[in-house]
Design an enzyme around this catalytic site. Structure first.
Site, PDB file in Angstrom:
ATOM      1  N   MET A 100      23.557  44.360 -40.386  1.00 56.73           N
ATOM      2  CA  MET A 100      23.627  45.228 -41.574  1.00 56.73           C
ATOM      3  C   MET A 100      24.754  46.238 -41.369  1.00 56.73           C
ATOM      4  SD  MET A 100      19.689  45.974 -42.719  1.00 56.73           S
ATOM      5  CE  MET A 100      19.142  46.766 -41.213  1.00 56.73           C
TER       6      MET A 100
ATOM      7  N   CYS B  87      25.951  48.314 -44.343  1.00 54.93           N
ATOM      8  CA  CYS B  87      26.022  49.281 -45.442  1.00 54.93           C
ATOM      9  C   CYS B  87      24.671  49.332 -46.161  1.00 54.93           C
ATOM     10  CB  CYS B  87      27.107  48.899 -46.445  1.00 54.93           C
ATOM     11  SG  CYS B  87      26.761  47.322 -47.231  1.00 54.93           S
TER      12      CYS B  87
ATOM     13  N   CYS C 152      23.366  46.147 -47.644  1.00 52.60           N
ATOM     14  CA  CYS C 152      22.751  45.200 -46.704  1.00 52.60           C
ATOM     15  C   CYS C 152      21.253  45.467 -46.607  1.00 52.60           C
ATOM     16  CB  CYS C 152      23.361  45.336 -45.316  1.00 52.60           C
ATOM     17  SG  CYS C 152      25.107  44.965 -45.274  1.00 52.60           S
TER      18      CYS C 152
ATOM     19  N   TYR D 191      21.716  37.634 -42.274  1.00 50.36           N
ATOM     20  CA  TYR D 191      21.459  38.569 -41.186  1.00 50.36           C
ATOM     21  C   TYR D 191      20.548  37.898 -40.151  1.00 50.36           C
ATOM     22  CZ  TYR D 191      23.035  41.467 -45.030  1.00 50.36           C
ATOM     23  OH  TYR D 191      23.772  41.968 -46.064  1.00 50.36           O
TER      24      TYR D 191
ATOM     25  N   CYS E  86      20.579  65.834 -72.787  1.00 52.74           N
ATOM     26  CA  CYS E  86      21.874  66.507 -72.647  1.00 52.74           C
ATOM     27  C   CYS E  86      22.820  66.167 -73.788  1.00 52.74           C
ATOM     28  CB  CYS E  86      22.497  66.164 -71.298  1.00 52.74           C
ATOM     29  SG  CYS E  86      24.031  67.040 -71.015  1.00 52.74           S
TER      30      CYS E  86
ATOM     31  N   CYS F  27      22.957  70.058 -73.756  1.00 51.67           N
ATOM     32  CA  CYS F  27      24.263  70.618 -73.361  1.00 51.67           C
ATOM     33  C   CYS F  27      25.348  70.395 -74.418  1.00 51.67           C
ATOM     34  CB  CYS F  27      24.764  69.989 -72.057  1.00 51.67           C
ATOM     35  SG  CYS F  27      23.523  69.301 -70.971  1.00 51.67           S
TER      36      CYS F  27
ATOM     37  N   CYS G  46      49.643  94.728 -57.016  1.00 45.91           N
ATOM     38  CA  CYS G  46      49.746  93.553 -57.881  1.00 45.91           C
ATOM     39  C   CYS G  46      48.650  92.566 -57.564  1.00 45.91           C
ATOM     40  CB  CYS G  46      51.127  92.922 -57.719  1.00 45.91           C
ATOM     41  SG  CYS G  46      51.208  91.146 -57.900  1.00 45.91           S
ATOM     42  N   CYS G  47      48.958  91.668 -56.642  1.00 45.43           N
ATOM     43  CA  CYS G  47      48.034  90.563 -56.423  1.00 45.43           C
ATOM     44  C   CYS G  47      46.988  90.935 -55.393  1.00 45.43           C
ATOM     45  CB  CYS G  47      48.800  89.363 -55.913  1.00 45.43           C
ATOM     46  SG  CYS G  47      50.364  89.196 -56.736  1.00 45.43           S
TER      47      CYS G  47
END
Ligand SMILES: Cc1cc2nc3c(=O)[nH]c(=O)nc-3n(C[C@H](O)[C@H](O)[C@H](O)COP(=O)(O)OP(=O)(O)OC[C@H]3O[C@@H](n4cnc5c(N)ncnc54)[C@H](O)[C@@H]3O)c2cc1C
Length: 575
Positions: free
Chosen positions: A17, A19, A22, A71, A150, A155, A572-573
């Site tokens: 296996m 993933c 699997c 398998y 929704c 929404c 400023c920033c």
């Protein structure tokens, strides 16, 4: 290999296996074997599988079926089955409900589908798609308008009407004096018509077309009822899927107030579809949905009163945010009545009258319309849940453990039906998580500790994490700063300086515990702080990060700086 007479549980070692899919393939292969009642692979990385089988099963048949799927399996142990649950996440007691029989009268192992998802809203779609991605045979069951809350009544329709009203306001008097004069310029039926167009378009593109893109998902229309442990009946037909996800959402709920049911009232669904503007409206409930709709109607020209039982509107937000929002709404002409306890509702000559008390004194509210926005309750009635061993809480919500598994080991639940965190992105997260746990034994834990929340009033409320008072209850060294939006250059340039950014931090770790923003488009500003909380970014690291000038995003950095210095004195920033 010898036949096993009395043994019901077998533990297998499975090799090959790689993933999640699997794991699903191996489970399916095992369930195909006659006599197998249930099979589970607790994640592909575990390299193992557990099987509950009727007595007399030949283990070679299990190994052969796994081999056929590509398998290799070996029996590592056998013994009596402890209970009906094979899925790793389960931690509830066995309720003694029996698995349903297949259509041929025998139990059919994996059933007709590997996964049946009940409910075709956001949680249901996310669950079905995840199931398909994991290679499962999926059925998606829906009753009512596809797409659920929704897109149809939540929404999407609310936010497009809210945006329309914001544009009207921006085009009108910026100092709010014009709210009443705006009423004459609004073509309300046109607003509702545009909303319907958008809803239809998004339902088609985001649900109907998406479903067509997944031929491995079978769509079944009809009301689903559970019949036994893993049986489901839809339109007179019986199914026995391997796993079930309940994603049936929630509906508007009204408290049993004397007279209310008799006089009739609007809820969030009908309020989003009102063809004529009322001259005046009482909104019962000052939380997100009530406040959003109250402001919509006020901006459209109705005289709106919001009555809230708790001592403040937006009662679950930080107190400073609630207080400032109250002020802004009152400036627009809304009447806000917190701490209002309703005694009765009557209707005479086309006018509603709500009698109640505030601070012990009687208060009578009157209006042409009444909207009840006092919350939503899960859709769990008439679904055979009790008989199927799916337990419900006091508000009718499906009770789940941290893996979203119910008291019935075959059944998981996702979205609003669990009665918590009723947001669409949580519903979709739930749907995926439930399926990964149900099909792939992923043992993923439901974690919404840093979930952002947005209330789409104007200014918006966006928050995540702990409020100041929650933090002070739980942490010893809490630091708090509150930055007025009036010192944020972007707000000055936009000539809209309403709001504040409040940060709650843990002095011991120098990390954020909560953020509370009240500002126009606050929902667009919150995510940097959510990432900081989720991934443990410190205030120092936020300070060292560049934020672009003349953006509202910069407000976060200015707020961080305001822990140490007077931001009004920067040239400023945010430096
Ligand atoms: C006015 C309003 C505004 C909102 N605004 C936002 C927002 O801005 N952002 C946000 O994140 N969230 C918002 N929400 C919340 C959000 O809409 C919900 O959290 C989300 O849609 C829930 O999705 P769900 O899949 O759990 O349920 P739903 O979308 O309600 O889907 C459940 C579906 O199951 C069907 N069903 C029920 N029982 C059965 C049965 N027995 N058999 C078959 N089918 C069945 C129902 O008909 C429904 O279609 C808002 C909600 C409202 C009411």
């Amino acid at each position: 290999m010898d036949q096993i007479e009395e043994t019901h549980e077998l533990n297998l070692e499975v090799r090959g296996m790689t993933c999640d899919s699997c794991a699903v393939h191996v489970e399916r292969a095992l369930r195909r074997v006659p006599g197998v009642r249930e099979a589970a692979v607790p994640g592909w990385k575990s390299g193992r599988a557990r099987v509950v089988a009727e007595g007399g099963i030949n283990p070679s048949a299990l190994l052969a079926s796994v081999a056929e799927a590509g398998y290799t399996a070996t029996v590592r142990g056998t013994g009596p089955a402890p209970n009906a649950s094979l899925t790793e996440p389960r931690n509830h007691a066995d309720d003694g409900v029996k698995p349903a029989q297949g259509r041929d009268g025998k139990h059919n192992g994996g059933g007709d589908f590997d996964l049946m998802v009940i409910g075709h809203g956001s949680a249901g779609f996310a669950a079905a798609i995840k199931g398909a991605e994991l290679g499962a045979r999926v059925a998606l069951v829906g009753s009512g308008r596809i797409g659920g809350t929704c897109v149809n009544v939540g929404c999407v329709p609310s936010k497009t009407i809210i945006r329309a009203m914001e544009q009207v306001r921006q085009a009108g008097d910026r100092r709010f004096r014009g709210v009443q004069t705006m009423a004459g310029r609004i073509d309300w039926p046109e607003v509702i018509g545009h909303k319907d167009e958008l809803v239809n378009d998004m339902r088609q593109k985001k649900y109907i077309d998406v479903l067509e893109a997944y031929p491995e998902i079978t769509y079944l229309e009809g009301w689903a009822r559970l019949t036994g442990l893993n049986g489901v009946e839809i339109a007179g037909k019986r199914y026995t899927p391997g796993k079930i996800v309940i994603a049936t959402g929630a509906s508007p709920w009204a408290p049993p107030l004397p007279g209310l049911a008799e006089v009739g009232y609007l809820d969030s669904t009908s309020a989003l579809d009102l063809k004529e503007l009322p001259r005046s409206m009482i909104v019962l409930g000052g939380n997100a949905v009530g406040l959003e709709l109250a402001q919509v109607y006020a901006r459209a020209g109705s005289q709106v009163t919001v009555a809230e039982l708790l001592p403040r509107i937006a009662p679950f937000e930080d107190e400073d945010v609630s207080a400032a929002l109250t002020e802004y709404l009152e400036q627009e002409g809304l009447r806000i009545v917190p701490g209002f306890e309703t005694a009765k509702v009557t209707r005479r000559d086309g006018r509603f009258s709500v009698t109640g008390t505030k601070n012990g004194a009687e208060v009578v509210l009157e209006a042409e319309q009444i909207l009840v926005a006092t919350g939503r309750r899960p859709n769990t009635a008439d679904m055979g849940l009790d008989e199927a061993g799916v337990r419900l809480g006091a508000r009718g919500e499906v009770l789940v453990n941290e893996f979203l598994q119910t008291h019935n080991p075959f059944v998981y639940a996702a979205g609003d039906v669990t009665g918590r965190d009723m947001f669409v992105y949580v519903a979709s997260y739930d749907g995926m998580l439930a399926v990964e746990n149900a099909l792939a034994g992923a043992a993923r834990v439901y974690d919404t500790s840093d979930i952002p929340r947005v209330t789409f009033t104007d200014p918006q409320v966006a928050s995540a994490g702990l409020t100041e008072s929650q933090a002070r209850e739980r942490y010893l060294q809490v630091r708090v700063t509150s930055l007025p939006m009036s010192v944020v250059p972007r707000a000055q340039a936009a000539r809209d300086t309403r709001g504040l950014v409040k940060l709650v931090a843990d002095d011991a770790t120098n990390r954020l515990l909560g953020i509370h923003i009240l500002a126009p488009e606050a929902g667009e500003m919150i995510q940097a702080a959510v990432l900081a909380m989720r991934f443990g970014i410190t205030l120092t690291q936020l300070h060292e990060t560049m934020f672009p000038y003349l953006t509202n995003a910069e407000a976060l950095k200015l707020a961080v700086l305001s822990f140490e210095k007077d931001v009004a004195k920067l040239s400023c920033c945010a430096g």
